[in-house]
Write an enzyme that holds these catalytic residues in place. Structure first.
Site, PDB file in Angstrom:
ATOM      1  N   ASP A  28       0.832  -1.214   0.000  1.00  0.00           N
ATOM      2  CA  ASP A  28       0.000   0.000   0.000  1.00  0.00           C
ATOM      3  C   ASP A  28       0.859   1.253   0.000  1.00  0.00           C
ATOM      4  O   ASP A  28       1.981   1.252   0.506  1.00  0.00           O
ATOM      5  CB  ASP A  28      -0.910  -0.038   1.245  1.00  0.00           C
ATOM      6  CG  ASP A  28      -2.087   0.907   1.102  1.00  0.00           C
ATOM      7  OD1 ASP A  28      -2.379   1.350  -0.027  1.00  0.00           O
ATOM      8  OD2 ASP A  28      -2.715   1.214   2.130  1.00  0.00           O
ATOM      9  N   GLY A  31      -0.025   5.520  -4.330  1.00  0.00           N
ATOM     10  CA  GLY A  31      -0.623   6.807  -4.677  1.00  0.00           C
ATOM     11  C   GLY A  31       0.014   7.946  -3.887  1.00  0.00           C
ATOM     12  O   GLY A  31       0.349   9.003  -4.443  1.00  0.00           O
ATOM     13  N   HIS A  45       2.454   3.408  -8.959  1.00  0.00           N
ATOM     14  CA  HIS A  45       2.262   1.972  -9.231  1.00  0.00           C
ATOM     15  C   HIS A  45       3.469   1.408  -9.982  1.00  0.00           C
ATOM     16  O   HIS A  45       3.927   0.309  -9.701  1.00  0.00           O
ATOM     17  CB  HIS A  45       0.984   1.742 -10.044  1.00  0.00           C
ATOM     18  CG  HIS A  45      -0.264   2.132  -9.301  1.00  0.00           C
ATOM     19  ND1 HIS A  45      -0.498   1.740  -8.003  1.00  0.00           N
ATOM     20  CD2 HIS A  45      -1.345   2.869  -9.671  1.00  0.00           C
ATOM     21  CE1 HIS A  45      -1.666   2.231  -7.606  1.00  0.00           C
ATOM     22  NE2 HIS A  45      -2.201   2.921  -8.591  1.00  0.00           N
ATOM     23  N   GLU A  75     -12.467  -4.520  -4.257  1.00  0.00           N
ATOM     24  CA  GLU A  75     -12.934  -3.151  -4.016  1.00  0.00           C
ATOM     25  C   GLU A  75     -12.198  -2.120  -4.885  1.00  0.00           C
ATOM     26  O   GLU A  75     -12.672  -1.003  -5.057  1.00  0.00           O
ATOM     27  CB  GLU A  75     -12.766  -2.772  -2.538  1.00  0.00           C
ATOM     28  CG  GLU A  75     -13.805  -3.372  -1.601  1.00  0.00           C
ATOM     29  CD  GLU A  75     -13.488  -4.782  -1.144  1.00  0.00           C
ATOM     30  OE1 GLU A  75     -12.320  -5.211  -1.293  1.00  0.00           O
ATOM     31  OE2 GLU A  75     -14.399  -5.480  -0.664  1.00  0.00           O
ATOM     32  N   TRP A  77     -12.018  -1.904  -7.944  1.00  0.00           N
ATOM     33  CA  TRP A  77     -12.783  -1.517  -9.147  1.00  0.00           C
ATOM     34  C   TRP A  77     -13.490  -0.181  -8.951  1.00  0.00           C
ATOM     35  O   TRP A  77     -13.966   0.422  -9.913  1.00  0.00           O
ATOM     36  CB  TRP A  77     -13.831  -2.580  -9.500  1.00  0.00           C
ATOM     37  CG  TRP A  77     -13.250  -3.906  -9.858  1.00  0.00           C
ATOM     38  CD1 TRP A  77     -13.287  -5.035  -9.110  1.00  0.00           C
ATOM     39  CD2 TRP A  77     -12.541  -4.263 -11.072  1.00  0.00           C
ATOM     40  NE1 TRP A  77     -12.641  -6.072  -9.756  1.00  0.00           N
ATOM     41  CE2 TRP A  77     -12.185  -5.626 -10.969  1.00  0.00           C
ATOM     42  CE3 TRP A  77     -12.169  -3.563 -12.225  1.00  0.00           C
ATOM     43  CZ2 TRP A  77     -11.473  -6.299 -11.967  1.00  0.00           C
ATOM     44  CZ3 TRP A  77     -11.478  -4.240 -13.223  1.00  0.00           C
ATOM     45  CH2 TRP A  77     -11.139  -5.581 -13.089  1.00  0.00           C
ATOM     46  N   LEU A 139      10.696 -20.674  -4.588  1.00  0.00           N
ATOM     47  CA  LEU A 139       9.672 -19.798  -4.001  1.00  0.00           C
ATOM     48  C   LEU A 139       8.342 -19.896  -4.750  1.00  0.00           C
ATOM     49  O   LEU A 139       8.303 -19.883  -5.977  1.00  0.00           O
ATOM     50  CB  LEU A 139      10.186 -18.344  -4.066  1.00  0.00           C
ATOM     51  CG  LEU A 139       9.193 -17.248  -3.642  1.00  0.00           C
ATOM     52  CD1 LEU A 139       8.883 -17.329  -2.157  1.00  0.00           C
ATOM     53  CD2 LEU A 139       9.752 -15.868  -3.983  1.00  0.00           C
ATOM     54  N   ARG A 200      -5.188  -1.696   8.972  1.00  0.00           N
ATOM     55  CA  ARG A 200      -6.395  -2.475   8.651  1.00  0.00           C
ATOM     56  C   ARG A 200      -6.049  -3.596   7.669  1.00  0.00           C
ATOM     57  O   ARG A 200      -4.998  -3.583   7.036  1.00  0.00           O
ATOM     58  CB  ARG A 200      -7.498  -1.580   8.086  1.00  0.00           C
ATOM     59  CG  ARG A 200      -7.079  -0.767   6.889  1.00  0.00           C
ATOM     60  CD  ARG A 200      -8.258   0.051   6.336  1.00  0.00           C
ATOM     61  NE  ARG A 200      -7.799   0.989   5.335  1.00  0.00           N
ATOM     62  CZ  ARG A 200      -7.532   2.282   5.567  1.00  0.00           C
ATOM     63  NH1 ARG A 200      -7.687   2.781   6.780  1.00  0.00           N
ATOM     64  NH2 ARG A 200      -7.114   3.065   4.600  1.00  0.00           N
ATOM     65  N   GLU A 213       1.441 -13.103  12.533  1.00  0.00           N
ATOM     66  CA  GLU A 213       2.048 -11.952  13.202  1.00  0.00           C
ATOM     67  C   GLU A 213       1.969 -10.767  12.239  1.00  0.00           C
ATOM     68  O   GLU A 213       2.322 -10.898  11.061  1.00  0.00           O
ATOM     69  CB  GLU A 213       3.511 -12.246  13.550  1.00  0.00           C
ATOM     70  CG  GLU A 213       3.683 -13.327  14.599  1.00  0.00           C
ATOM     71  CD  GLU A 213       3.080 -12.947  15.948  1.00  0.00           C
ATOM     72  OE1 GLU A 213       3.105 -11.749  16.300  1.00  0.00           O
ATOM     73  OE2 GLU A 213       2.584 -13.853  16.650  1.00  0.00           O
TER      74      GLU A 213
HETATM   75  C1  IPE Z   1      -5.453  -2.775  -0.213  1.00  0.00           C
HETATM   76  O1  IPE Z   1      -5.101  -1.454  -0.396  1.00  0.00           O
HETATM   77  C2  IPE Z   1      -5.497  -3.492  -1.533  1.00  0.00           C
HETATM   78  C3  IPE Z   1      -4.212  -3.737  -2.163  1.00  0.00           C
HETATM   79  C4  IPE Z   1      -3.048  -3.489  -1.631  1.00  0.00           C
HETATM   80  C5  IPE Z   1      -4.273  -4.317  -3.471  1.00  0.00           C
HETATM   81  P1  IPE Z   1      -6.200  -0.307  -0.575  1.00  0.00           P
HETATM   82  O2  IPE Z   1      -5.476   0.960  -0.739  1.00  0.00           O
HETATM   83  O3  IPE Z   1      -7.159  -0.691  -1.635  1.00  0.00           O
HETATM   84  O4  IPE Z   1      -6.960  -0.382   0.831  1.00  0.00           O
HETATM   85  P2  IPE Z   1      -7.799   0.717   1.605  1.00  0.00           P
HETATM   86  O5  IPE Z   1      -8.799   1.276   0.635  1.00  0.00           O
HETATM   87  O6  IPE Z   1      -6.844   1.773   2.060  1.00  0.00           O
HETATM   88  O7  IPE Z   1      -8.403  -0.013   2.750  1.00  0.00           O
HETATM   89  C1  IPE Z   2      -1.560   0.192  -3.388  1.00  0.00           C
HETATM   90  O1  IPE Z   2      -1.335   1.545  -3.436  1.00  0.00           O
HETATM   91  C2  IPE Z   2      -1.735  -0.442  -4.743  1.00  0.00           C
HETATM   92  C3  IPE Z   2      -3.122  -0.858  -5.054  1.00  0.00           C
HETATM   93  C4  IPE Z   2      -4.132  -0.845  -4.222  1.00  0.00           C
HETATM   94  C5  IPE Z   2      -3.355  -1.328  -6.407  1.00  0.00           C
HETATM   95  P1  IPE Z   2      -2.530   2.596  -3.448  1.00  0.00           P
HETATM   96  O2  IPE Z   2      -2.922   2.873  -4.866  1.00  0.00           O
HETATM   97  O3  IPE Z   2      -3.647   2.102  -2.597  1.00  0.00           O
HETATM   98  O4  IPE Z   2      -1.847   3.853  -2.821  1.00  0.00           O
HETATM   99  P2  IPE Z   2      -2.471   4.886  -1.763  1.00  0.00           P
HETATM  100  O5  IPE Z   2      -3.034   4.075  -0.634  1.00  0.00           O
HETATM  101  O6  IPE Z   2      -3.531   5.652  -2.491  1.00  0.00           O
HETATM  102  O7  IPE Z   2      -1.321   5.736  -1.343  1.00  0.00           O
HETATM  103 MG    MG Z   3      -4.091   2.350  -0.644  1.00  0.00          MG
END
Ligand code: IPE
Ligand code: IPE
Ligand code: MG
Length: 249
Positions: A28, A31, A45, A75, A77, A139, A200, A213
């Site tokens: 995560d 963005g 990305h 989610e 999408w 792996l 989360r 863990e």
């Molecule tokens: C979780 O990240 C999904 C992936 C890493 C693919 P999100 O960015 O979608 O999760 P939320 O919206 O912050 O919970």
């Molecule tokens: C995780 O990074 C990658 C995917 C969910 C595909 P995010 O795109 O959720 O990045 P943030 O959370 O907006 O920084």
């Molecule tokens: Mg995210």
């Protein structure tokens, strides 16, 4: 300021006899990484792919047998079409470019999620990558794509209900239930990593992480390196896993 610890130093602190067998990662923060640099989200990305290579290489180097990466949730999408399209294009690019590297390191690719709902060209590239790495014995790298744990649980219940209808009766216990999840041939994660500081699960492996863990870092996914993975394993090895018992006191 704390002095930088070298990669070799971290590596030396890992007990290779007590490695987590399965590491699962919620990748995560792509963005936010891009926003901080005034770049479009897709640049985050794209930079995230570098971190994927770091995590895969670190696990392959150490001999961790299973690595699962959360790449696209059911989610996700909800995001703008342009971002989704670019994410799918990046995934196709990764699959095509990476097969050689995966084979070189004896890595077998797997996938979990509602793959049949992904765009057809993505499905085709996935099939090629799965097939071309299926004989590797090192792996096991699993990508969670169009994955949602609730969807997985519902799919398992549907499969069990079908079987019950066919056979009239059946045994339902934890072992049989696990056998109907997408992860049937993968052990539960010992270590769950989430980057970018969010506390989360975001619908990831809800059944399987019952006793994992959890390790959260503020580092955004594109900045994640082998050193971060080594640090996560070092911290994991300091934890006492009690599974509801009294442990060693
Ligand atoms: C979780 O990240 C999904 C992936 C890493 C693919 P999100 O960015 O979608 O999760 P939320 O919206 O912050 O919970
Ligand atoms: C995780 O990074 C990658 C995917 C969910 C595909 P995010 O795109 O959720 O990045 P943030 O959370 O907006 O920084
Ligand atoms: Mg995210």
């Amino acid at each position: 300021m704390k002095p930088e610890v070298s990669e070799a130093n971290l590596l030396a602190r890992i007990d290779l006899d007590r490695l987590p067998q399965h590491i699962a990662v919620i990748m995560d923060g792509n963005g936010r990484w891009a926003r901080r640099r005034h770049l479009p989200r897709i640049a985050g990305h794209r930079a995230g792919i570098r971190a994927v290579r770091q995590a895969v290489e670190a696990c392959a180097r150490l001999g961790v047998p299973y690595l699962t990466l959360y790449a696209f949730s059911v989610e996700n999408w909800k995001r703008p079409h342009t971002e989704i399209n670019l994410l799918m294009a990046l995934l196709r690019e990764y699959l095509k470019k990476e097969i050689g590297e995966l084979n070189k390191h004896n890595i077998r690719l797997g996938v979990i999620g509602r793959v049949g709902e992904l765009p057809k060209p993505v499905q085709a590239d996935l099939q090629v990558a799965l097939q071309r790495t299926c004989r590797n014995t090192g792996l096991r790298l699993t990508l969670a794509l169009n994955y949602g744990a609730r969807a997985e649980l519902i799919d398992a219940v549907r499969a069990l209900a079908e079987q019950l209808k066919r056979n009239g009766s059946m045994r339902i216990d934890e072992a049989t239930f696990s056998q109907h999840l997408y992860t049937r041939d993968v052990p539960d994660p010992d270590l769950l990593i989430r980057t970018s500081g969010e506390l989360r699960l975001s619908n990831f492996l809800l059944w399987q992480v019952a006793y994992s863990e959890i390790w959260v870092t503020e580092t955004l996914w594109p900045d994640f390196t082998q050193k971060d993975l080594f640090q996560a394993i070092i911290d994991f090895q300091k934890r006492e896993r009690r599974y509801g018992g009294l442990g060693l006191g």
